[in-house]
Design a protein around this motif. Structure first.
Motif, short mmCIF file in Angstrom:
data_model
loop_
_atom_site.label_atom_id
_atom_site.label_comp_id
_atom_site.label_asym_id
_atom_site.label_seq_id
_atom_site.Cartn_x
_atom_site.Cartn_y
_atom_site.Cartn_z
N ASN A 228 40.63 41.44 57.45
CA ASN A 228 39.21 40.71 57.13
C ASN A 228 38.67 40.61 55.98
OD1 ASN A 228 39.13 40.30 60.13
ND2 ASN A 228 38.53 42.46 60.45
N LYS A 229 39.55 40.80 55.04
CA LYS A 229 39.35 40.54 53.60
C LYS A 229 40.26 39.74 52.92
CE LYS A 229 36.44 44.62 52.77
NZ LYS A 229 36.03 45.75 51.73
N ASP A 230 39.76 39.13 51.57
CA ASP A 230 40.46 38.10 51.02
C ASP A 230 40.55 38.99 49.69
OD1 ASP A 230 40.51 36.07 52.60
OD2 ASP A 230 38.75 35.15 51.41
N HIS A 231 42.11 39.32 49.51
CA HIS A 231 42.73 40.15 48.42
C HIS A 231 43.05 39.15 47.38
CE1 HIS A 231 42.26 44.03 50.80
NE2 HIS A 231 42.48 43.25 51.56
N LEU A 232 42.23 39.20 46.09
CA LEU A 232 42.70 38.12 45.14
C LEU A 232 43.53 38.98 44.12
CD1 LEU A 232 40.59 35.79 43.32
CD2 LEU A 232 41.72 37.53 41.76
N TYR A 233 44.94 38.35 43.71
CA TYR A 233 45.59 39.05 42.70
C TYR A 233 45.96 37.99 41.74
CZ TYR A 233 50.34 40.95 41.37
OH TYR A 233 51.40 41.08 40.68
N ILE A 234 45.80 38.37 40.39
CA ILE A 234 46.07 37.44 39.30
C ILE A 234 47.40 38.49 38.60
CG2 ILE A 234 45.53 36.39 37.16
CD1 ILE A 234 42.60 36.49 38.32
N LYS A 235 48.56 37.76 38.34
CA LYS A 235 49.70 38.41 37.82
C LYS A 235 49.92 37.54 36.40
CE LYS A 235 54.73 39.15 38.65
NZ LYS A 235 55.72 38.93 39.62
N HIS A 236 50.14 38.69 35.44
CA HIS A 236 50.22 37.94 34.20
C HIS A 236 49.07 37.36 33.47
CE1 HIS A 236 54.61 39.43 33.78
NE2 HIS A 236 54.58 38.61 34.67
N PHE A 237 48.03 37.95 33.67
CA PHE A 237 46.59 37.30 33.09
C PHE A 237 47.03 36.67 31.81
CE2 PHE A 237 42.45 37.15 31.29
CZ PHE A 237 41.80 36.90 32.37
N GLN A 238 46.39 35.41 31.62
CA GLN A 238 46.46 34.53 30.53
C GLN A 238 45.36 33.96 30.19
OE1 GLN A 238 49.67 31.64 31.34
NE2 GLN A 238 50.95 33.40 32.54
N GLN A 239 45.20 32.93 29.15
CA GLN A 239 44.03 32.41 28.74
C GLN A 239 43.20 31.68 29.44
OE1 GLN A 239 44.46 30.74 24.85
NE2 GLN A 239 42.03 30.36 24.57
N GLN A 240 44.13 30.76 30.33
CA GLN A 240 43.37 30.05 31.51
C GLN A 240 42.77 30.56 32.75
OE1 GLN A 240 46.69 29.97 30.48
NE2 GLN A 240 47.90 29.79 32.32
N ASN A 241 43.19 31.96 32.62
CA ASN A 241 42.56 32.77 33.89
C ASN A 241 41.10 33.22 33.58
OD1 ASN A 241 45.82 33.81 34.25
ND2 ASN A 241 44.71 32.56 35.65
N GLN A 242 40.69 33.09 32.28
CA GLN A 242 39.36 33.31 31.88
C GLN A 242 38.31 32.79 32.80
OE1 GLN A 242 39.00 35.09 27.43
NE2 GLN A 242 39.93 33.02 27.56
N GLY A 243 37.25 33.47 32.95
CA GLY A 243 36.09 32.61 33.76
C GLY A 243 35.52 33.49 34.64
N GLU A 244 34.36 32.89 35.42
CA GLU A 244 33.78 33.46 36.57
C GLU A 244 34.08 33.50 37.77
OE1 GLU A 244 29.88 31.79 36.18
OE2 GLU A 244 29.41 32.85 34.32
#
Length: 447
Positions: free
Chosen positions: A63-79
């Protein structure tokens, strides 16, 4: 109309303003998180809003959304809005004395270990590696390190000493340390690399075989949880997972790795399944039944709480593989060959039957006293037969002509016992037997 004192009214207004301002501050509170390039980010929410990028994956679980960002890059910046939180992710521009934990797959995955200094003065840095084996010491990493071969890549430019490892091997797990030295000052950045390995008990499977899926990590602790997800049906199963009577719908799987409540890795596994060859020639399938069969799976969850409405996974597929010729196409090919073979057998049977009938006819004629001979057909011919008048001496009597339509006349050589009348007639015809089909025969009778 009731009038309240001025002081009471002012107090109510202040209270309402305080509540509104506090609510707005709570909903819009912002947390700034600095993330090193190449590191991973994960958090869970009941509701969330995030930018859409290829390296962002969402797993709906419990019942939850698990957000996963692999290899964080410049385009992943934000709110990123998570429930009532606003999370602002920014790219780290320089290293600090911190430690990061990275989970990477052992098949074709890579790792980027960030180590950079911003000051203008030149610095030097040295990388060390300590494997999981407690009996081994720290190893200084260079381009010539025997264990890694040519899988290491160093930047060493503009105070950027970042290290890349590609591809990752199961034995690469351990602790990596970037030690930066200037005079007597020493700064360290640490990375703990945990390698995840996924495998099945067979590299080649055929439909109907049994298989076992296994997921394991190089650093095991009580907080790590592993389970399998079928990317086609969105069902999840415990690890290891036993498959019975595998189908083509059970080719694509993902091992989900949780460390506590945080999603740390999603490692894909594709099974190599081939079609089983039929022992008999198949019949054309009913389109309705075929559609239902293609969407049937024999895999059942070992967890009694898991149902068909399992977790939904929303991420970009890690890749696709070709299947070659599909099952319906193979069925059509076998069906066509079946009809061609049947047609050829029918032609051969018909010709053999015609030949047998001809032999049978010749045998019957032989039994009736008509020996087999070379037979020729004469179509629509006219044969005149003369009948002798017994008591007339006139050699040229008048004849009455009667007609017989579509008669069959057979001729045969004369025999020794033939009469003189038949002998005179037979001299006018050929000595061999002939068959006349659909002829007109005129029989003359004397007046």
């Amino acid at each position: 109309m009731i009038k309240f004192p001025l002081s009471f009214r002012m107090s109510v207004r202040i209270l309402i303003c305080f509540i509104c301002c506090f609510s707005e501050t709570t909903l819009t509170s912002e947390t700034i998180t600095l993330v090193a390039p190449g590191n991973d980010v994960s958090f869970s929410c009941s509701s969330r809003t995030e930018p859409q990028h290829e390296n962002i994956k969402i797993l709906h679980y419990l019942n939850k959304d698990h957000l996963y960002i692999k290899h964080f890059q410049q385009q992943n910046q934000g709110e990123y809005i998570c429930d009532d939180r606003k999370i602002k992710l920014e790219l780290k521009s320089a290293s600090s004395n911190d430690e990061s934990v990275l989970f990477r797959g052992s098949e074709g995955d890579s790792a980027f270990l960030f180590c950079k200094v911003l000051i203008s003065a030149s610095r030097t840095a040295t990388w060390f590696w300590k494997s999981r084996n407690p009996h081994e010491n720290h190893v200084k990493l260079t381009q010539d390190t025997a264990h890694f071969g040519n899988r290491l890549s160093f930047k060493n430019k503009d105070n950027d000493f970042s290290l890349s490892i590609s591809p990752i091997d199961w034995s690469d797990s351990g602790n990596y340390e970037c030690k930066r030295i200037k005079g007597s000052a020493i700064a360290k950045t640490l990375f703990k690399l945990v390698v995840v390995r996924v495998k099945s008990n067979s590299s080649q499977l055929t439909q109907g075989d049994d298989a076992e899926l296994k997921c394991e990590v190089s650093h095991q602790n009580q907080n790590i949880e592993l389970f399998w997800i079928n990317t086609e049906t969105q069902e999840h199963f415990p690890n290891p997972h036993h498959l019975k009577n595998v189908t083509m719908e059970q080719r694509n799987w993902t091992c989900a790795v949780f460390n506590g409540s945080d999603l740390k890795a999603l490692i894909p596994l594709t099974l190599n399944i081939s079609y089983s060859l039929p022992t008999t020639i198949p019949t054309p399938p009913n389109p309705t039944n075929a559609a239902s069969t293609l969407h049937h799976t024999s895999c059942e969850s070992h967890n009694p709480k898991q149902t068909r409405n399992g977790p939904e996974i929303h991420w970009t597929s890690p890749g696709s593989d070709s299947q070659g010729t599909s099952k319906p196409q193979k069925i059509l090919i076998f069906t066509g060959l079946f009809f061609i073979l049947g047609a050829l057998l029918s032609v051969v049977w018909w010709r053999q039957r015609a030949k047998n009938m001809e032999i049978y006819a010749q045998t019957e004629n032989s039994k009736k006293g008509c020996p087999a001979s070379v037979r020729r057909s004469v179509n629509y011919s006219e044969e005149n037969l003369s009948l002798k008048q017994e008591n007339s001496q006139d050699e040229s009597p008048a004849f009455v002509r009667d007609s017989v339509i579509y008669a069959e006349v057979s001729f045969r050589p004369k025999s020794d016992a033939a009469s003189s009348e038949l002998e005179s007639i037979s001299k006018k015809t050929a000595e061999e037997s002939e068959e006349v089909l659909y002829s007109t025969v005129n029989i003359c009778k004397s007046k």
